[in-house]
Scaffold this motif. Structure first.
Motif, PDB file in Angstrom:
ATOM      1  N   VAL A 165     -56.515  18.996 -31.233  1.00 26.62           N
ATOM      2  CA  VAL A 165     -57.590  19.850 -31.727  1.00 26.62           C
ATOM      3  C   VAL A 165     -57.102  20.474 -33.027  1.00 26.62           C
ATOM      4  N   PHE A 166     -57.784  20.177 -34.137  1.00 25.71           N
ATOM      5  CA  PHE A 166     -57.362  20.657 -35.448  1.00 25.71           C
ATOM      6  C   PHE A 166     -58.018  21.992 -35.773  1.00 25.71           C
ATOM      7  N   SER A 167     -57.274  22.840 -36.470  1.00 21.49           N
ATOM      8  CA  SER A 167     -57.807  24.129 -36.907  1.00 21.49           C
ATOM      9  C   SER A 167     -58.832  23.910 -38.013  1.00 21.49           C
ATOM     10  N   ASP A 168     -59.726  24.853 -38.171  1.00 23.14           N
ATOM     11  CA  ASP A 168     -60.748  24.758 -39.210  1.00 23.14           C
ATOM     12  C   ASP A 168     -60.099  24.658 -40.577  1.00 23.14           C
ATOM     13  N   GLY A 169     -60.594  23.732 -41.377  1.00 24.85           N
ATOM     14  CA  GLY A 169     -60.078  23.583 -42.723  1.00 24.85           C
ATOM     15  C   GLY A 169     -58.858  22.703 -42.844  1.00 24.85           C
ATOM     16  N   CYS A 170     -58.330  22.219 -41.722  1.00 25.09           N
ATOM     17  CA  CYS A 170     -57.142  21.371 -41.780  1.00 25.09           C
ATOM     18  C   CYS A 170     -57.518  20.006 -42.349  1.00 25.09           C
ATOM     19  N   CYS A 171     -56.735  19.528 -43.321  1.00 28.95           N
ATOM     20  CA  CYS A 171     -57.063  18.273 -43.996  1.00 28.95           C
ATOM     21  C   CYS A 171     -56.350  17.069 -43.370  1.00 28.95           C
ATOM     22  N   PHE A 221     -55.398  28.899 -22.869  1.00 26.63           N
ATOM     23  CA  PHE A 221     -54.543  28.325 -23.900  1.00 26.63           C
ATOM     24  C   PHE A 221     -55.333  28.086 -25.183  1.00 26.63           C
ATOM     25  N   GLU A 222     -56.505  27.475 -25.063  1.00 25.62           N
ATOM     26  CA  GLU A 222     -57.302  27.165 -26.249  1.00 25.62           C
ATOM     27  C   GLU A 222     -57.779  28.427 -26.950  1.00 25.62           C
ATOM     28  N   GLN A 223     -58.123  29.451 -26.194  1.00 24.21           N
ATOM     29  CA  GLN A 223     -58.558  30.707 -26.810  1.00 24.21           C
ATOM     30  C   GLN A 223     -57.446  31.310 -27.665  1.00 24.21           C
ATOM     31  N   GLN A 224     -56.225  31.274 -27.115  1.00 22.58           N
ATOM     32  CA  GLN A 224     -55.107  31.825 -27.869  1.00 22.58           C
ATOM     33  C   GLN A 224     -54.808  30.983 -29.109  1.00 22.58           C
ATOM     34  N   MET A 225     -54.867  29.657 -28.969  1.00 24.18           N
ATOM     35  CA  MET A 225     -54.603  28.778 -30.102  1.00 24.18           C
ATOM     36  C   MET A 225     -55.668  28.946 -31.187  1.00 24.18           C
ATOM     37  N   GLU A 226     -56.915  29.103 -30.787  1.00 25.63           N
ATOM     38  CA  GLU A 226     -57.989  29.295 -31.762  1.00 25.63           C
ATOM     39  C   GLU A 226     -57.825  30.617 -32.508  1.00 25.63           C
ATOM     40  N   LEU A 227     -57.364  31.642 -31.783  1.00 26.43           N
ATOM     41  CA  LEU A 227     -57.118  32.935 -32.419  1.00 26.43           C
ATOM     42  C   LEU A 227     -56.006  32.814 -33.462  1.00 26.43           C
ATOM     43  N   VAL A 228     -54.916  32.160 -33.082  1.00 26.93           N
ATOM     44  CA  VAL A 228     -53.800  31.971 -34.005  1.00 26.93           C
ATOM     45  C   VAL A 228     -54.207  31.060 -35.163  1.00 26.93           C
ATOM     46  N   GLY A 229     -54.980  30.014 -34.864  1.00 34.59           N
ATOM     47  CA  GLY A 229     -55.381  29.036 -35.875  1.00 34.59           C
ATOM     48  C   GLY A 229     -56.298  29.590 -36.936  1.00 34.59           C
ATOM     49  N   ARG A 230     -56.942  30.713 -36.666  1.00 34.47           N
ATOM     50  CA  ARG A 230     -57.853  31.312 -37.651  1.00 34.47           C
ATOM     51  C   ARG A 230     -57.123  32.134 -38.708  1.00 34.47           C
ATOM     52  N   ILE A 231     -55.864  32.430 -38.481  1.00 29.82           N
ATOM     53  CA  ILE A 231     -55.123  33.290 -39.420  1.00 29.82           C
ATOM     54  C   ILE A 231     -54.812  32.513 -40.693  1.00 29.82           C
ATOM     55  N   HIS A 233     -52.982  33.354 -44.175  1.00 28.15           N
ATOM     56  CA  HIS A 233     -52.220  34.308 -44.979  1.00 28.15           C
ATOM     57  C   HIS A 233     -51.018  33.587 -45.548  1.00 28.15           C
ATOM     58  N   GLU A 234     -50.669  33.889 -46.794  1.00 31.66           N
ATOM     59  CA  GLU A 234     -49.572  33.176 -47.460  1.00 31.66           C
ATOM     60  C   GLU A 234     -48.225  33.405 -46.800  1.00 31.66           C
ATOM     61  N   ASN A 235     -48.120  34.423 -45.953  1.00 34.32           N
ATOM     62  CA  ASN A 235     -46.846  34.707 -45.277  1.00 34.32           C
ATOM     63  C   ASN A 235     -46.895  34.436 -43.780  1.00 34.32           C
ATOM     64  N   VAL A 236     -47.877  33.643 -43.366  1.00 34.84           N
ATOM     65  CA  VAL A 236     -47.972  33.207 -41.973  1.00 34.84           C
ATOM     66  C   VAL A 236     -48.087  31.685 -41.967  1.00 34.84           C
ATOM     67  N   VAL A 237     -47.202  31.026 -41.243  1.00 30.96           N
ATOM     68  CA  VAL A 237     -47.260  29.569 -41.137  1.00 30.96           C
ATOM     69  C   VAL A 237     -48.523  29.187 -40.369  1.00 30.96           C
ATOM     70  N   GLU A 238     -49.373  28.377 -40.987  1.00 35.19           N
ATOM     71  CA  GLU A 238     -50.654  28.034 -40.366  1.00 35.19           C
ATOM     72  C   GLU A 238     -50.476  27.057 -39.211  1.00 35.19           C
ATOM     73  N   LEU A 239     -51.182  27.319 -38.131  1.00 34.14           N
ATOM     74  CA  LEU A 239     -51.251  26.366 -37.025  1.00 34.14           C
ATOM     75  C   LEU A 239     -52.248  25.288 -37.413  1.00 34.14           C
ATOM     76  N   ARG A 240     -51.794  24.054 -37.567  1.00 34.08           N
ATOM     77  CA  ARG A 240     -52.653  22.965 -38.022  1.00 34.08           C
ATOM     78  C   ARG A 240     -53.438  22.326 -36.885  1.00 34.08           C
ATOM     79  N   ALA A 241     -52.806  22.206 -35.723  1.00 39.22           N
ATOM     80  CA  ALA A 241     -53.466  21.553 -34.592  1.00 39.22           C
ATOM     81  C   ALA A 241     -52.725  21.932 -33.320  1.00 39.22           C
ATOM     82  N   PHE A 242     -53.381  21.707 -32.180  1.00 37.09           N
ATOM     83  CA  PHE A 242     -52.719  21.906 -30.891  1.00 37.09           C
ATOM     84  C   PHE A 242     -53.178  20.840 -29.919  1.00 37.09           C
TER      85      PHE A 242
END
Length: 487
Positions: A165-171, A221-231, A233-242
């Protein structure tokens, strides 16, 4: 002189006992890999330097190796009882051995200098370890294929099925099958699982975190991943997929080529050719990490907590500022999980259950990270049979005795005109690690204080210069050198 340096290579498997055949070996460095099993009894009469730190070794330290200091085995689950008669090292592990020469070599070459027999046997050792590493490269694929072929997969191939499952905006456009075909290299093992570098055919390398000790339902699990995946910020490593299945839970991130702050700060300190982490970079790491954590604390109505702040979870973004990863997993952990000693040093004293971290405990953990950047020393140190030295308590005691110069990393003493900034960061760090949570500053305030250390006025600030630059040592450096000289 025969030297083998295979540190920071992600090797796994056990240490082969055949190393004992390398009778001319004088230096062996296998630190910061994923080696497991017991340490073999190695009879190497010419071995003067040994480093097995930060692996997954277990059991008793053999008698033949008890002559080496305790930092040699730091970060492993080995018995400390064998050190009852061994010499005690200084209070904190990984003290700089400035006069020591390891003659480090590129890890993959495993160069052995010496007689022909020692060279041949050294190459044999390298082949054994490389084979072990290659076996590890298929481990992730084997585990994932097991999950892919499970009964759950057969009944859930639709939109809610077992898939990436890819985060929004992941290329990224790869799928699970691409991930299964990728070669995987172990990067490290932490509180929440094992991290791999996966090399995909048509995509840049990615980091795959295979979670352990997580046994929650798909929805939670998915709720938590979606919450993290929405962040974003240039100083937070983006979650690309889970990825979620009954047997496997994965998180996919971008791969950072410079490695973690832990590797940059502690890796190769005994190697003569090491390039130290300069003060400018350390300050940027501190500012960036604080900004990232402050952003995390604003999410989910101001309730989100990182819960696992440590140097191995901080990376450098393109501007060389700290960038935090591995967030939001503490609440998903199984109860009663045994904590790893390397993590315990970052944990606030009020946190008994790892699932019940708070934003105040995040502030404490960042404070430990700041002390780590200032001192160049790890948060925990085991001495002798049962003595544990905590970095926070050590720094507090040194400052209390007004020997502040003793706190700072000797590698920073080559840079002029930074004493004020180091002292300011030290004061911020000590404010973050006070025992009472309510007395700690908020993360947003920590960001402001750190930013005020360096007001981005590069024109007025002397840049860090190398040791060979000919700059005059600072008064703080001279005081530290004087106090550390033999009496």
């Amino acid at each position: 002189m025969a030297v083998v340096d295979l540190s920071f290579n992600g090797f796994n498997g056990s240490i082969p006992a055949s190393i004992s055949n390398l009778t001319q070996l004088t230096s062996l460095n296998l630190a910061n890999n994923s080696l497991s099993g017991e340490i073999p009894d190695l009879y190497l009469p010419n071995l003067h330097q040994l480093n097995l730190a930060n692996n997954s070794l277990t059991g008793i330290i053999p008698k033949s190796l008890q002559r080496f200091p305790t930092w040699t085995f730091y970060g492993n689950n080995v018995s400390a009882l064998t050190y009852a008669t061994s010499p005690s090292p200084s209070p904190i592990l990984l003290l700089s051995k400035r006069g020591r020469k390891l003659g480090g070599r590129h890890a993959l070459l495993g160069i052995i200098i010496g007689g022909c027999a020692a060279a041949i046997l050294g190459l044999l050792l390298l082949v054994i370890l490389c084979c072990s590493k290659r076996n590890g490269q298929t481990f992730l694929s084997r585990k994932l294929r097991k999950a892919e072929n499970s009964p759950e997969k057969a009944v859930s191939r639709g939109q809610d099925g077992t898939r990436l499952v890819f985060s929004d905006g992941c290329c990224y456009s790869f799928d699970l099958e691409d991930l299964l075909r990728a070669s995987a290299e172990v990067l490290g093992k932490g509180t929440f699982g094992t991290t791999y570098k996966a090399v995909l055919e048509d995509v840049a390398s990615v980091v795959v975190k295979r979670l352990k000790e997580v046994n929650v339902g798909r929805r939670e699990f998915e709720q938590q991943m979606e919450l993290v995946g929405r962040i974003r910020h240039e100083n937070v490593v983006e979650l690309r997929a889970f990825y979620y299945s009954k047997d496997e839970k994965l998180m996919i991130y971008d791969y950072y080529t410079q490695g973690s702050v832990s590797a940059l700060l502690h890796g190769g300190r005994q190697v003569e050719s090491r390039i130290p982490l300069d003060w400018d970079t350390r300050l940027k790491i501190a500012i960036g990490a604080a900004r990232g954590i402050a952003c995390i604390h604003t999410q989910n109505g101001g309730k989100l907590v990182h819960g696992n702040i440590k140097a191995s979870n901080i990376f450098l973004n393109p501007a060389n500022y700290g960038c935090v990863s591995d967030l939001g997993l503490a609440t998903l952990m199984n109860p009663g999980v045994r904590q790893i000693s390397r993590v315990a040093g970052y944990r606030a004293p009020e946190v008994v259950d790892a699932r019940k971290t708070s934003q105040q405990s995040d502030v404490y953990s960042l404070g430990v990270l700041l002390l780590e950047l200032l001192t160049g020393k790890s948060p925990m140190n085991v001495i002798g049979s049962d003595e544990v030295v905590n970095l926070v308590r050590w720094v507090q005691s040194v400052v209390r005795e007004e020997w502040t110069a003793e706190v700072f990393d000797v590698e920073l003493m080559r840079y002029p005109n930074i004493e004020e900034e180091m002292v300011e960061m030290l004061q911020i760090a000590l404010a973050c690690v006070v025992r009472m949570p309510e007395q700690r500053p908020k993360m947003s305030d920590v960001v402001k204080m750190l930013e005020e250390i360096r007001r981005l006025d590069a024109g007025n600030h002397p840049q860090s210069t190398s040791k060979s630059g000919g700059s005059t040592p600072s008064p703080l450096a001279m005081k530290a050198q004087s106090s550390s000289s033999p009496k």
